[in-house]
Design an enzyme around this catalytic site. Sequence first.
Site, short mmCIF file in Angstrom:
data_model
loop_
_atom_site.label_atom_id
_atom_site.label_comp_id
_atom_site.label_asym_id
_atom_site.label_seq_id
_atom_site.Cartn_x
_atom_site.Cartn_y
_atom_site.Cartn_z
CG ASP A 1 3.23 2.64 -6.26
OD1 ASP A 1 3.33 3.12 -5.11
OD2 ASP A 1 3.65 1.51 -6.56
CD GLU B 1 4.19 -0.81 -1.10
OE1 GLU B 1 4.30 -1.60 -0.15
OE2 GLU B 1 3.35 -0.96 -2.03
#
Length: 500
Positions: free
Chosen positions: A94, A161
């Site tokens: 991400d 994350e």
Amino acid sequence: MWRLLAFMVYISKIHNIMTIHDLQPQCVWKYFHEITQIPRPSKHEEKILAYLVEFAKSHNLEYKQDSVGNTIIYKPATPGKENVPTIALQAHVDMVCEKNADKVHDFMVDPIETIVDGDWLKANGTTLGADDGMGVAIELAILASEDIAHGPIECLFTIDEETGITGAQNIAADLLRGKVLINLDSEDEGEVYVGCAGGCTTKIVMPIEKEDVPSGMLPIEIKVSGLKGGHSGGDIHLQRGNAVKIATRIAKHLMDCELFRLTTISGGNLHNAIAREAVLKGYVVNAKREDARIECNIIAAQLQDELQGVDEGLHVSLQTNDEIPQYVLEPAMAKRLVDALLATPHGVLAMSHDIEGLVETSVNLASIKETEEGFLVVTSQRSSTDSQKILAAQMVQSVWELAGAKVDTGDGYPGWKPNMNSKLLKHSIETYKRLFGKEPAVKAIHAGLECGLFLEKYPGLDMISVGPTFREVHSPNERVEIKTVAMFWDYVKDMISTFA
């Protein structure tokens, strides 16, 4: 699509304009470019995960996904290396989605537009996503390579994350087969990280009390912009301006001068980014609007002077608001809100006693926005000492409970304690010296990494964290130094091929 891309590359070469397709090593930049074309906001990683599955299938590699989407791809050892210990490479898929206010971009749909700017690659008005797209690209290049001798390799791609580390938090206990892991999520070439801070997020909801707009008032909007922002872990020690704090100081000054009635305040976005922009909306006394402008200019000049040499782009504008708010905040409630925002800690609270120059504890006043439940304020706390992380959250909680707000602090994530006797650390230092003729710096980082959470599921895991050089991540000024990507590629290749 590909014809258009080829035409663009051709035109750029005619005009001697470098693009990402001209960069070396091509095997890494090829995958990084492909990643930039795939929307991958935190919690919306479906497209990049599908890409990884298709990659594994097309390269005839075994893969596995756990229940939350973490994906691992296994690559067998090359002949003669079957007995070498397995090494895992890990990156998160991400990216932080930040853009300039005037940039039209939908992170759920639009690809990232990359620009070669001298020695750096950046994006056009948005975050670049090199954090941690570059780690993902390195992993893919390793998996696709046919000329690197290595033992068994497993490439782990974690989700989410940036907004809670929920991928690492919920990782299945049967994905990793080896006992050695290289995290590819650091931001400075020539540095090897062996520890990181733990963190938590504290959310506040302040009930809104409204009243009718008094007569004789002019609706205005005050905008705070031009700040650098940055990563709330890696950049917090730089003392850059926080737009929410600055907007609050302006509101406080005008309210104390009895020139301004507050309607709303909004600013910031992500919990792990320093707020770059903020907006105040409300009313000034019509007969004293010039006085309000003068006072606004005075405090803006003071703030610009404070940030001289640190964050010199600060811009404060006051203008009539065409969208006329239908209410103002009740005075006592507005005062509690503004006072609590002012009293909320932001910045470095303590430096480490063990590692020179390392921030031990900090707080980031990340964002505020108006919701149906009230003003939602988000803050994050980080510390390499768990008790100090808890204390920092308690400080925030105390301020807002005194102001009459509801406060909730999440469980957060653990830190990663350095292991200076690590065999992987020793190997990484020897490899760097052999390749580049000098020792890398061995450090701990104030930002959060997923390594601490991996240890909970895989006790005894030997880990380091490395990366190329990034600057101003989590902001539209995010960029990666091009030459360090080639160095990083050579470094990772050599580490996995000589590990025994």
